[in-house]
Design an enzyme around this catalytic site. Sequence first.
Site, PDB file in Angstrom:
ATOM      1  N   ARG A  57      21.662  14.997 -33.636  1.00  0.00           N
ATOM      2  CA  ARG A  57      21.627  16.458 -33.695  1.00  0.00           C
ATOM      3  C   ARG A  57      20.190  16.986 -33.626  1.00  0.00           C
ATOM      4  NH1 ARG A  57      22.266  18.233 -38.063  1.00  0.00           N
ATOM      5  NH2 ARG A  57      22.223  16.320 -39.306  1.00  0.00           N
ATOM      6  N   LYS A 198      30.127  19.433 -34.909  1.00  0.00           N
ATOM      7  CA  LYS A 198      29.495  20.007 -36.093  1.00  0.00           C
ATOM      8  C   LYS A 198      29.446  21.532 -36.047  1.00  0.00           C
ATOM      9  CE  LYS A 198      28.816  16.350 -38.520  1.00  0.00           C
ATOM     10  NZ  LYS A 198      29.660  16.140 -39.742  1.00  0.00           N
ATOM     11  N   SER A 235      24.914   9.204 -44.584  1.00  0.00           N
ATOM     12  CA  SER A 235      24.970   8.055 -43.700  1.00  0.00           C
ATOM     13  C   SER A 235      24.429   6.800 -44.381  1.00  0.00           C
ATOM     14  CB  SER A 235      24.153   8.347 -42.437  1.00  0.00           C
ATOM     15  OG  SER A 235      24.172   7.255 -41.554  1.00  0.00           O
ATOM     16  N   LYS A 239      30.783   5.519 -46.832  1.00  0.00           N
ATOM     17  CA  LYS A 239      31.888   6.486 -46.895  1.00  0.00           C
ATOM     18  C   LYS A 239      33.061   6.081 -45.997  1.00  0.00           C
ATOM     19  CE  LYS A 239      30.927  10.522 -45.113  1.00  0.00           C
ATOM     20  NZ  LYS A 239      31.737  10.696 -43.872  1.00  0.00           N
ATOM     21  N   THR A 240      32.753   5.773 -44.748  1.00  0.00           N
ATOM     22  CA  THR A 240      33.808   5.413 -43.805  1.00  0.00           C
ATOM     23  C   THR A 240      34.430   4.075 -44.162  1.00  0.00           C
ATOM     24  OG1 THR A 240      32.775   6.671 -42.022  1.00  0.00           O
ATOM     25  CG2 THR A 240      34.328   4.963 -41.379  1.00  0.00           C
ATOM     26  N   ASP A 254      35.914  12.713 -42.176  1.00  0.00           N
ATOM     27  CA  ASP A 254      34.602  13.340 -42.293  1.00  0.00           C
ATOM     28  C   ASP A 254      34.590  14.769 -42.828  1.00  0.00           C
ATOM     29  OD1 ASP A 254      31.776  12.964 -41.872  1.00  0.00           O
ATOM     30  OD2 ASP A 254      31.905  14.260 -40.126  1.00  0.00           O
ATOM     31  N   ARG A 320      27.719   5.640 -31.831  1.00  0.00           N
ATOM     32  CA  ARG A 320      28.938   6.256 -32.367  1.00  0.00           C
ATOM     33  C   ARG A 320      30.162   5.915 -31.520  1.00  0.00           C
ATOM     34  NH1 ARG A 320      28.661   9.512 -37.262  1.00  0.00           N
ATOM     35  NH2 ARG A 320      26.459   9.982 -37.565  1.00  0.00           N
TER      36      ARG A 320
END
Length: 531
Positions: A57, A198, A235, A239-240, A254, A320
Amino acid sequence: MSVFDHGVLRNDIVGAAVSLSDNAIAPDLVAEALRQGVGRLTADGAFVVETGAFTGRSPKDKFIVRDGLTENTVWWDNSGALSPEHFSILLDDVRAHLSGQAIYRQDLLAGADPAHQYDVTVLTPSAWHALFIRNLLIRRGEDILAGDDAMAVTIVHAPHFKADPARHGCRTDTVIALDMSRNVVVIAGTLYAGEIKKSVFSLFNFHAPRQGVLPMHCSANLGPDGEAALFFGLSGTGKTTLSNDPNRPLIGDDEHGWSADGVFNLEGGCYAKTVKLSATAEPEIYAATKRFGTVLENVIVDAETGVPDFDDVSLTENTRAAYPLHVLPSIAKGSVGGTPKTVVFLTADAFGVLPPLARLTPEQAVYHFLSGYTAKVAGTERGVTEPQATFSACFGAPFMPRHPTVYGEMLAERLRTSGAQAYLLNTGWTGGGYGVGKRIDIASTRRLLTAALEGALDSADMRVDGLFGFDVPVAVPGVDSKLLDPRQTWADGEAYDAQAAKLAQLFRENFKKFGTEADAEPGPQLAKAAE
């Protein structure tokens, strides 16, 4: 202000196109992307593309239109401002730029709860970007019902348009501009597809509080009795990995909302990091990367075999995979869940100070939610030679247009009314900081998480941490009790004390940016520790 007619804008762009691909499905979009000469297929049929100079981003190039709606509601210290006049000129110029090009239109939904839903149309000249967003938002006609009063959103995507800072009021020739009053987004000058995803989240984060919904940058899953659990984390915190559990159906990966009726996913897909991805550690995600129609961003593929090399980060560490949620083996029906029973804040503490698990009071939970702490380790970025603390309010500051205390107050109210128990789960280092200690093993982390999710810690013996004030379990079945007290894992206790005081001071310094609107009392008590 009169209601903005999205149909006019959409038809204007579509009408000026040389051709239109309307809600094309994955096979057609892949064929079009290959015809456009971008990307290639892996041996298993996933579509691989490079995003050029932008592999992530561009937060400094993101702007919100400053008008009567946003003037006193946006946290401008955290958001760039664009005048309505500049936005109108930008939109007109982008429309002119797209005239005569092939346009790929996707009409999608955001928000699995029909009562809190967005009718999103994405218009782009890039077939693979259309495939990307089709993977990530909710596709009409699938398992999720469409509401009658969905809020219209139009995203105009022009990756090859170069903005003019003098003419458009932006910073560079890249711009991501959000008009919150009209729910129109313009994205120009960047191929990085994450900007599309986003921008939807940013719109949701602005509007949701007005509808009594807490927007959350977190993953969520369901327990055997249907109880929801939330996983917040930046990150690299896990979490994932930790929310993808074959025994707990995934609500979403997410972005979620927490309403009076429970939790709902904003999306219809996953945007997972693939750096060092393995079939052993993350089998569900690994399998998704082998699926036709999955979009792989900046992943290196062997030229002869077509096999991805997830260990190769020569383009970026931010590799990704974007794929629809339904390809995972265990997902929650309708991407919704009831009121959460457990809230987990994940951190990867590279200083080796925090315990692997701590139980939080509601006040402490809000403090750590507003802090949004993790740590970068040496070598991850140029110039980073020792662990560096990273604080991102609400575990997603770049996407939170309102002041963090707005979301913090909503979380406090949700915790009070639901009775949900909050935990801080540290997946970082023990026995010393990065370079001295070692990463907490995943088996112990999973045992601690299981104990928290199953309620095994509700009546467990706890000690109060002398610096941070939260409760730390004394013993958990299957976990070395020494691991639970990080000071005991260090060879030099005084060195631990010094490092702990350093981290506590960083917490307190960071919290000052919230001013008098936030209460720092639930944070580290330096005076008490010094006594």
